[in-house]
Write a protein that holds these residues in place. Structure first.
Motif, PDB file in Angstrom:
ATOM      1  N   GLY A  89     107.232  37.126  50.010  1.00 52.24           N
ATOM      2  CA  GLY A  89     108.417  37.931  50.262  1.00 52.24           C
ATOM      3  C   GLY A  89     108.623  38.804  49.041  1.00 52.24           C
ATOM      4  N   LEU A  90     109.277  39.953  49.225  1.00 51.35           N
ATOM      5  CA  LEU A  90     109.524  40.821  48.067  1.00 51.35           C
ATOM      6  C   LEU A  90     110.948  41.349  48.111  1.00 51.35           C
ATOM      7  N   VAL A  91     111.637  41.143  47.000  1.00 47.31           N
ATOM      8  CA  VAL A  91     112.975  41.704  46.833  1.00 47.31           C
ATOM      9  C   VAL A  91     112.853  42.857  45.845  1.00 47.31           C
ATOM     10  N   PHE A  92     113.271  44.041  46.286  1.00 49.97           N
ATOM     11  CA  PHE A  92     113.052  45.250  45.484  1.00 49.97           C
ATOM     12  C   PHE A  92     114.184  45.490  44.490  1.00 49.97           C
ATOM     13  N   GLN A  93     113.844  46.225  43.459  1.00 53.33           N
ATOM     14  CA  GLN A  93     114.857  46.624  42.489  1.00 53.33           C
ATOM     15  C   GLN A  93     115.967  47.441  43.168  1.00 53.33           C
ATOM     16  N   LYS A 173     110.624  32.995  55.766  1.00 48.39           N
ATOM     17  CA  LYS A 173     110.125  31.767  55.152  1.00 48.39           C
ATOM     18  C   LYS A 173     108.794  31.979  54.407  1.00 48.39           C
ATOM     19  N   PRO A 174     108.797  32.873  53.424  1.00 46.14           N
ATOM     20  CA  PRO A 174     107.561  33.118  52.685  1.00 46.14           C
ATOM     21  C   PRO A 174     107.193  31.907  51.822  1.00 46.14           C
ATOM     22  N   ASP A 175     105.892  31.743  51.552  1.00 48.78           N
ATOM     23  CA  ASP A 175     105.471  30.675  50.633  1.00 48.78           C
ATOM     24  C   ASP A 175     105.951  30.979  49.222  1.00 48.78           C
ATOM     25  N   ILE A 176     105.877  32.260  48.876  1.00 45.83           N
ATOM     26  CA  ILE A 176     106.230  32.672  47.520  1.00 45.83           C
ATOM     27  C   ILE A 176     107.158  33.877  47.601  1.00 45.83           C
ATOM     28  N   LEU A 177     108.322  33.767  46.971  1.00 48.12           N
ATOM     29  CA  LEU A 177     109.277  34.861  46.999  1.00 48.12           C
ATOM     30  C   LEU A 177     109.205  35.622  45.678  1.00 48.12           C
TER      31      LEU A 177
END
Lengths: 261, 212
Positions: A89-93, A173-177
Motif C-alpha cells: 500500500g502507498l500513502v502519498f505525501q 489489506k496490503p502486506d506492507i504499508l
C-alpha cells in the motif's frame, strides 16, 4: 523468512544514478523508517516497491515469492504488475484522494472494483458490497473519522485527508504499508494526529515502511532505521541505535543538522 | 408582416440548429480521438495529428468551407458534395480540432498523483480513466466548452458562402424586397439560443461544484 527482501536494487534516470545497490529485508510486523535528506533516493525506492518506477537492476521478493526481477521481463508484465502492487500500500505525501468521492467512497472504491473480479460476484453482489461498506466505515472509525465519512476531500483538513488516505490504503489489506513523507505537506499542528494514527498501526504490528523527516518519531515508532544518502544505504540498524548512536560519520552529520533546526 | 418574416427566418434557423447539433454529435467524440493522437507516445502519429490541428486552427473556417465544397471538383473532377453535407464535414473537422485541444488541456491538467493513486490501489488503466479521471476532466473543460458551443452557434452563419440557406441567408433575402430590418432581427434568434446555452452550462457547472 522475511516478509520483504530487497536485493541489489539500482535505478537511474538517464545518466543520473538515483539508487545504487539497495538491499535490505523486513520482518513481518516490523516498522522500518527511511531517513535522509531530499534527493537521497528515499521516495524513488518506495516508488520502485510500488511498481511506479521500474528498477534497472535487482530483485524484490515478498514472502519468498519473486515479484520483480530486472533480469526477467516476465515479472514486469502490466497485467501481473497490477496484482503484485496489491502486496504494497502507498500513502502519498500529497494524499491524492479522489476529489469527486466522499471519504467513505475513497476507501471503498478500489475494493469494490476488485470484488468484481470474484467469480461469485454476480450472485453475491449485495452481500459483498455491504461487507466492503461496513469495513470502510470501521477503518474510518479507527482513524477517528466516523463523523467525516460523507464529507468530500475539500471539506476536510489536511490531517483528516491524510487519515482517509491511510484508511484507503488499509482497505486493500496490503502486506506492507508504505508512507512517503506522510506529514510533510501538513501544518505542524496537524502532523501530530497523523503520526498518532501511524503509531497505533505500529502497535498493532502492521508491517510498514515509513519515509520521514520526523527523527523522534522514527526513533520511537520504528524497529529498524535506514539512513540513505546520494542513492546508497549509508547505515541501517535498530532504530534507537542509528538515531542516538550512529556509527557512520555521514549519519552523524545529517542528524546533527536536524538537531540544529 | 412580422409573423411571416419570423416564420421565414425560423425556417433558416432550423438549418442553423441542424448544423449546430450534427457538428456536436460528430465533433465531440472525434475531438477525443484527436486528443489521444496528440498525446500519443508514437512520435510520427503525434507529429501528423499536431500538423493537422495546426492547419485546421490556423486557417479561416470560411476558407475551409469553400475548399471542402469546391476543392474535390476543381482538383480531381469529382462531383460536388451536397452543400449542407460539405458544411457539416467542414464544421466537424474544424471543431473536433478545437475540442481536442480543450480535452488535452483537461486531461493533462489532472494531477499525475490521481493516476498513481489509482495504480497503487490495483485499478486498471481503464478503471482509472472512467472512475477517477473522467469526471475531473469534464469539470475542467466545461467553461471552455461553453465558449466553443456559443461560438459554434454563430459560426454557422459562415455557410452562406456556399449558399446553405441558414438564417442569415434568409434574412438577407429580404433586402431584395427593400427590407433591411429582418437581417437585424436574426440577432434575436442567436441571442435566444445562446441564452439557453449559457443557462445550461451555468447549471451544469453548478452541478459539478460539489467537489474541487
Amino acid at each position: 523468512m522475511p516478509i520483504l527482501d530487497v536485493q541489489h536494487i539500482e535505478k537511474h534516470f538517464g545518466s543520473t544514478r538515483v539508487l545504487e545497490d539497495i538491499s535490505f529485508s523486513l520482518e513481518k510486523g516490523q516498522a522500518l523508517a527511511i531517513i535522509g535528506s531530499s534527493g537521497s533516493g528515499k521516495t524513488t525506492l518506495l516508488r520502485c516497491l510500488n511498481f511506479l518506477e521500474t528498477p534497472n537492476q535487482g530483485r524484490i521478493l515478498v514472502n519468498g515469492e519473486t515479484l520483480f526481477d530486472a533480469e526477467d521481463p516476465a515479472t514486469q508484465r502490466e497485467s501481473e504488475v497490477r496484482k503484485k502492487r496489491l502486496h504494497f500500500g502507498l500513502v502519498f505525501q500529497s494524499f491524492n484522494l479522489f476529489p469527486q468521492y466522499t471519504a467513505l467512497e475513497n476507501v471503498t472504491l478500489a475494493p469494490k472494483l476488485l470484488a468484481q473480479e470474484n467469480p461469485d460476484f454476480k450472485t453475491r453482489k449485495k452481500e459483498i458490497f455491504d461487507g466492503i461498506q461496513s469495513e470502510g466505515r470501521e477503518l474510518l472509525a479507527k482513524m477517528g473519522l466516523s463523523d467525516r465519512a460523507d464529507h468530500y476531500p475539500h471539506q476536510l483538513s489536511g490531517g483528516q485527508q491524510q487519515r482517509v488516505a491511510i484508511a484507503r490504503a488499509l482497505a486493500l489489506k496490503p502486506d506492507i504499508l508504505c508512507f512517503d513523507e506522510p506529514t510533510s505537506a501538513l501544518d505542524p499542528e496537524l502532523t501530530g494526529e497523523v503520526l498518532k494514527v501511524i503509531r497505533s498501526l505500529a502497535e498493532q504490528k502492521t508491517t510498514m515502511i515509513i519515509v520521514t523527516h520526523e527523527m523522534a518519531f522514527a526513533r520511537d515508532v520504528a524497529d529498524q532505521v535506514i539512513f540513505m544518502d546520494e542513492g546508497v544505504i549509508v547505515e541501517q540498524g535498530a532504530a534507537r541505535q542509528v538515531i542516538e548512536n550512529p556509527r557512520e560519520e555521514r549519519t552523524r552529520q545529517f542528524l546533527s543538522r536536524y538537531a540544529e533546526n | 408582416m412580422l409573423m411571416s418574416v419570423t416564420l421565414t427566418l425560423l425556417e433558416g434557423f432550423v438549418v442553423t440548429l441542424e448544423l449546430f447539433l450534427l457538428t456536436l454529435l460528430f465533433a465531440l467524440p472525434l475531438g477525443l480521438v484527436i486528443s489521444f493522437g496528440s498525446m500519443s507516445r508514437c512520435t510520427p502519429l503525434r507529429a501528423v495529428v499536431k500538423t493537422i490541428v495546426w492547419i485546421v486552427r490556423g486557417t479561416p473556417l470560411m476558407l475551409q468551407i469553400m475548399v471542402v465544397f469546391y476543392g474535390p471538383g476543381l482538383m480531381f473532377g469529382l462531383p460536388l458534395l451536397p452543400r449542407f453535407t460539405a458544411a457539416v464535414v467542414t464544421f466537424v473537422i474544424n471543431y473536433a480540432c478545437y475540442f481536442s485541444e480543450i480535452y488535452r488541456g483537461g486531461i493533462q491538467g489532472v494531477p499525475a498523483g490521481q493516476q498513481e493513486a489509482g495504480l497503487v490501489l490495483g485499478m486498471t488503466r481503464s478503471q482509472i480513466f472512467f472512475k477517477v479521471t473522467l469526471l475531473q476532466v469534464i469539470k475542467r473543460i466545461v467553461p471552455p466548452m461553453g465558449n466553443e458551443f456559443i461560438t459554434l452557434v454563430k459560426d454557422t452563419a459562415l455557410v452562406r458562402v456556399i449558399s446553405v440557406y441558414e438564417i442569415i441567408w434568409m434574412g438577407e433575402s429580404f433586402i431584395k424586397k427593400g427590407m433591411i430590418w429582418p437581417l437585424f432581427y436574426t440577432a434575436v434568434f442567436y441571442l435566444v439560443a445562446n441564452g439557453i446555452l449559457t443557462l445550461l452550462f451555468g447549471w451544469f457547472e453548478k452541478k459539478l461544484n460539489y467537489f474541487k
